[in-house]
Write a protein that holds these residues in place. Structure first.
Motif, mmCIF file in Angstrom:
data_model
loop_
_atom_site.group_PDB
_atom_site.id
_atom_site.type_symbol
_atom_site.label_atom_id
_atom_site.label_comp_id
_atom_site.label_asym_id
_atom_site.label_seq_id
_atom_site.Cartn_x
_atom_site.Cartn_y
_atom_site.Cartn_z
ATOM 1 N N ASP A 71 -60.170 -34.707 -0.368
ATOM 2 C CA ASP A 71 -59.269 -35.772 0.080
ATOM 3 C C ASP A 71 -59.063 -36.702 -1.108
ATOM 4 O OD1 ASP A 71 -57.661 -37.268 1.659
ATOM 5 O OD2 ASP A 71 -59.256 -38.097 2.919
ATOM 6 N N THR A 72 -57.839 -36.881 -1.498
ATOM 7 C CA THR A 72 -57.573 -37.580 -2.762
ATOM 8 C C THR A 72 -57.102 -39.013 -2.531
ATOM 9 O OG1 THR A 72 -55.278 -36.880 -2.809
ATOM 10 C CG2 THR A 72 -56.890 -35.399 -3.830
ATOM 11 N N THR A 113 -53.284 -36.093 -5.594
ATOM 12 C CA THR A 113 -52.235 -35.269 -4.981
ATOM 13 C C THR A 113 -50.872 -35.733 -5.469
ATOM 14 O OG1 THR A 113 -53.586 -34.966 -3.007
ATOM 15 C CG2 THR A 113 -51.227 -34.551 -2.758
ATOM 16 N N VAL A 114 -50.006 -34.767 -5.748
ATOM 17 C CA VAL A 114 -48.622 -35.096 -6.092
ATOM 18 C C VAL A 114 -47.933 -35.511 -4.791
ATOM 19 C CG1 VAL A 114 -46.445 -34.216 -7.018
ATOM 20 C CG2 VAL A 114 -48.628 -33.422 -7.971
ATOM 21 N N VAL A 115 -47.514 -36.774 -4.748
ATOM 22 C CA VAL A 115 -46.942 -37.298 -3.495
ATOM 23 C C VAL A 115 -45.423 -37.448 -3.559
ATOM 24 C CG1 VAL A 115 -49.014 -38.480 -2.673
ATOM 25 C CG2 VAL A 115 -47.469 -39.671 -4.250
ATOM 26 N N SER A 116 -44.852 -37.377 -4.746
ATOM 27 C CA SER A 116 -43.389 -37.501 -4.830
ATOM 28 C C SER A 116 -42.881 -36.848 -6.109
ATOM 29 C CB SER A 116 -42.991 -38.980 -4.817
ATOM 30 O OG SER A 116 -41.595 -39.100 -5.056
ATOM 31 N N THR A 117 -41.760 -36.143 -5.935
ATOM 32 C CA THR A 117 -41.032 -35.629 -7.104
ATOM 33 C C THR A 117 -39.568 -36.035 -6.981
ATOM 34 O OG1 THR A 117 -40.673 -33.529 -5.971
ATOM 35 C CG2 THR A 117 -42.558 -33.621 -7.460
ATOM 36 N N ALA A 118 -39.344 -37.076 -6.155
ATOM 37 C CA ALA A 118 -37.961 -37.440 -5.808
ATOM 38 C C ALA A 118 -37.171 -37.968 -6.999
ATOM 39 C CB ALA A 118 -37.981 -38.482 -4.684
ATOM 40 N N VAL A 119 -37.825 -38.633 -7.920
ATOM 41 C CA VAL A 119 -37.111 -39.213 -9.065
ATOM 42 C C VAL A 119 -37.113 -38.202 -10.212
ATOM 43 C CG1 VAL A 119 -37.142 -41.092 -10.760
ATOM 44 C CG2 VAL A 119 -37.709 -41.558 -8.372
ATOM 45 N N ASP A 120 -35.942 -37.995 -10.788
ATOM 46 C CA ASP A 120 -35.797 -37.019 -11.881
ATOM 47 C C ASP A 120 -36.745 -37.313 -13.036
ATOM 48 O OD1 ASP A 120 -33.884 -35.519 -10.779
ATOM 49 O OD2 ASP A 120 -32.198 -36.361 -11.941
ATOM 50 N N GLY A 121 -37.265 -36.256 -13.648
ATOM 51 C CA GLY A 121 -38.021 -36.409 -14.886
ATOM 52 C C GLY A 121 -39.449 -36.867 -14.697
ATOM 53 N N GLN A 122 -39.911 -36.880 -13.467
ATOM 54 C CA GLN A 122 -41.297 -37.316 -13.263
ATOM 55 C C GLN A 122 -41.856 -36.763 -11.954
ATOM 56 O OE1 GLN A 122 -40.880 -41.644 -13.054
ATOM 57 N NE2 GLN A 122 -41.047 -41.573 -10.836
ATOM 58 N N TYR A 152 -48.950 -48.016 -10.858
ATOM 59 C CA TYR A 152 -48.803 -49.041 -9.817
ATOM 60 C C TYR A 152 -50.135 -49.038 -9.066
ATOM 61 C CZ TYR A 152 -44.010 -48.016 -11.138
ATOM 62 O OH TYR A 152 -42.866 -47.811 -11.860
ATOM 63 N N ASP A 153 -50.307 -49.900 -8.083
ATOM 64 C CA ASP A 153 -51.621 -49.922 -7.422
ATOM 65 C C ASP A 153 -52.059 -48.523 -6.981
ATOM 66 O OD1 ASP A 153 -51.881 -52.583 -7.794
ATOM 67 O OD2 ASP A 153 -51.839 -53.159 -5.678
ATOM 68 N N HIS A 154 -51.157 -47.830 -6.272
ATOM 69 C CA HIS A 154 -51.551 -46.543 -5.678
ATOM 70 C C HIS A 154 -50.679 -45.374 -6.121
ATOM 71 C CE1 HIS A 154 -54.516 -48.480 -3.161
ATOM 72 N NE2 HIS A 154 -53.626 -49.439 -2.935
ATOM 73 N N HIS A 155 -49.858 -45.578 -7.137
ATOM 74 C CA HIS A 155 -49.023 -44.492 -7.663
ATOM 75 C C HIS A 155 -49.221 -44.429 -9.177
ATOM 76 C CE1 HIS A 155 -46.750 -46.373 -4.335
ATOM 77 N NE2 HIS A 155 -46.037 -45.261 -4.162
ATOM 78 N N GLU A 198 -49.253 -30.580 -4.355
ATOM 79 C CA GLU A 198 -50.280 -29.947 -5.203
ATOM 80 C C GLU A 198 -51.346 -30.969 -5.588
ATOM 81 O OE1 GLU A 198 -49.815 -27.400 -8.800
ATOM 82 O OE2 GLU A 198 -47.789 -27.072 -7.995
ATOM 83 N N ILE A 199 -52.571 -30.475 -5.769
ATOM 84 C CA ILE A 199 -53.644 -31.361 -6.262
ATOM 85 C C ILE A 199 -53.832 -31.103 -7.752
ATOM 86 C CG2 ILE A 199 -56.112 -31.877 -6.116
ATOM 87 C CD1 ILE A 199 -56.008 -31.531 -3.178
ATOM 88 N N VAL A 200 -53.830 -32.187 -8.516
ATOM 89 C CA VAL A 200 -54.041 -32.049 -9.960
ATOM 90 C C VAL A 200 -55.224 -32.932 -10.378
ATOM 91 C CG1 VAL A 200 -51.621 -31.536 -10.490
ATOM 92 C CG2 VAL A 200 -52.390 -33.914 -10.535
ATOM 93 N N GLY A 201 -55.869 -32.519 -11.436
ATOM 94 C CA GLY A 201 -56.990 -33.300 -11.968
ATOM 95 C C GLY A 201 -56.535 -34.151 -13.139
#
Ligand code: PLP
Length: 381
Positions: free
Chosen positions: A28-29, A277-286, A322-325, A341-344
């Motif tokens: 749990d991340t 955990t990757v929580v968003s890919t909505a914004v281009d380039g990141q 940011y605080d949580h991103h 996906e989970i990344v280290g």
């Protein structure tokens, strides 16, 4: 990784730089995952080397804040523990780890007076000092206790943080300590100016030289200087020589991205990774992960781009916290993870990361063995 020269330096991120930590399924991340095999090998490596050189090892507690890990270090031969705060010392002493050096210029006024006294009476405490007035306050705090409190005079070997500048000032402080009823038992320094590409060698030489000059001046003035203590992870193996009797590295136990870039820790010496955990890919380039400043901390030296390193995605720059991103930038065509996906992440500086956590997920061979508490989280007083 080539640390190069300080001004032109940019770390090279390569796919071959891969710490061996696997993230267990079901994590749990965000979570701090610690590989116990790597911890044990880091502990053994430094302990053996210090034993071979006849130098005492007193590892710094602030890195792991874990009684379990402190005990592993003591079992491997450490003579005691270093810490930065009275609150850390209280956790150690309450757990029966009593030989504790607070390597910090403690101002023993106010509420701290009774706390220093209690620690002194319960344990085998020593405290850092670099000021005449502070010596008087510390002496007052422990006045009338059965034994004299041991103090080590702090010397500035180049970091310009705390510590007297040289032998004359050290003698003044040591005499004030004696007058205040304290036992001057040594000198110490922290070669933190070795934290820069190519800087460790000189910082280590500075540590040895200052401890020699200042220790000798105090000895000539009639003080019994049993301990000359140096310490930081980049300098520990370089300054454990000559007059130096003790080393106090802390970060070596986990390693981190900063130590890896400086060459003080091999990729297979990184023992802690932040599972996120990757929580968003909505914004281009990141892509965005759920480990922000409240997990990774914001500590970033100006010679290190980004707020950590993601070995599986070496082209990603942990650019904004940011605080949580954490927003991780990826250039066109570079590999990137999918949402979910989970990344280290190898953190830049592991010590503040652990300070923000409540527990460590302990793994061997990628399998969870246990969850260890961080016994002194945010114990900063
Ligand atoms: N000693 C002192 C006084 C310190 O301040 C520190 C770290 O800040 C250490 C030892 C341990 O150094 P490192 O974190 O490089 O292992």
């Amino acid at each position: 990784v080539d640390a190069g020269g300080a001004s032109s330096y940019r770390p090279t991120m390569t796919a071959s730089w891969t710490p061996p930590i696997g993230i267990p399924g079901g994590t749990d991340t965000p979570d701090l995952v610690v590989d116990l095999d790597v911890v044990e090998s880091n502990i053994a490596r430094i302990a053996k080397e210090m034993a071979r050189r006849g130098v005492d090892l007193r590892p710094h507690f602030k890195t792991h804040k874990s009684l379990r890990i402190a005990r592993l270090q003591l079992e491997a031969g450490a003579v005691g523990v270093t810490c930065a705060t009275l609150a850390e010392a209280e956790v150690l002493v309450a757990a029966g780890i009593t030989d504790v050096f607070v390597a910090y210029p403690v101002w023993a006024g106010g509420a701290k007076a009774a706390r220093v006294r209690r620690l002194h009476e319960l344990g085998r405490l020593s405290v850092g000092i670099d000021d005449e007035v502070a010596a008087g306050v510390l002496g007052e705090a422990v006045r009338g206790s059965r034994a004299r409190l041991s103090v080590l005079v702090e010397v500035d070997s180049g970091l310009r943080r705390s510590g007297v500048g040289g032998p004359d000032d050290a003698v003044v402080v040591a005499r004030a300590c004696r007058k205040a009823g304290l036992q001057v038992s040594g000198v110490f320094t922290h070669g933190g100016h070795g934290y820069g590409p190519g800087a460790a060698e000189k910082a280590a030489r500075d540590e040895v030289e200052l401890l020699r000059v200042v220790g000798d001046a105090l000895a000539d003035d009639g003080f019994e200087i049993a301990t000359r203590s140096a310490g930081s992870t980049p300098t520990a193996l370089r300054s454990a020589m000559g007059c130096v009797t003790e080393e106090r590295p802390g970060t070596y136990v986990f390693g981190d991205w900063q130590q890896s870039v400086l060459g003080s820790c091999a990729p297979d010496g990184v023992a802690l990774i932040v599972a996120s955990t990757v929580v968003s890919t909505a914004v281009d380039g990141q892509f965005v992960i759920d480990a922000g400043a409240k997990t990774l901390s914001k500590d970033r030296p100006d010679w290190l781009p980004g707020h950590g390193y993601i070995p599986r995605f070496p082209g990603a720059l942990v650019a904004r916290l940011y605080d949580h991103h954490a927003a991780c930038e990826v250039s066109d065509g570079a590999a990137r993870p999918a949402v979910g996906e989970i990344v280290g992440v190898v953190p830049n500086h592991v010590c503040p990361v652990v300070n923000l956590a409540r527990s460590l997920t302990v793994v061997r061979d990628g399998r969870v063995m246990d969850r260890w508490p961080v016994d002194a989280p945010a114990r900063n007083t």
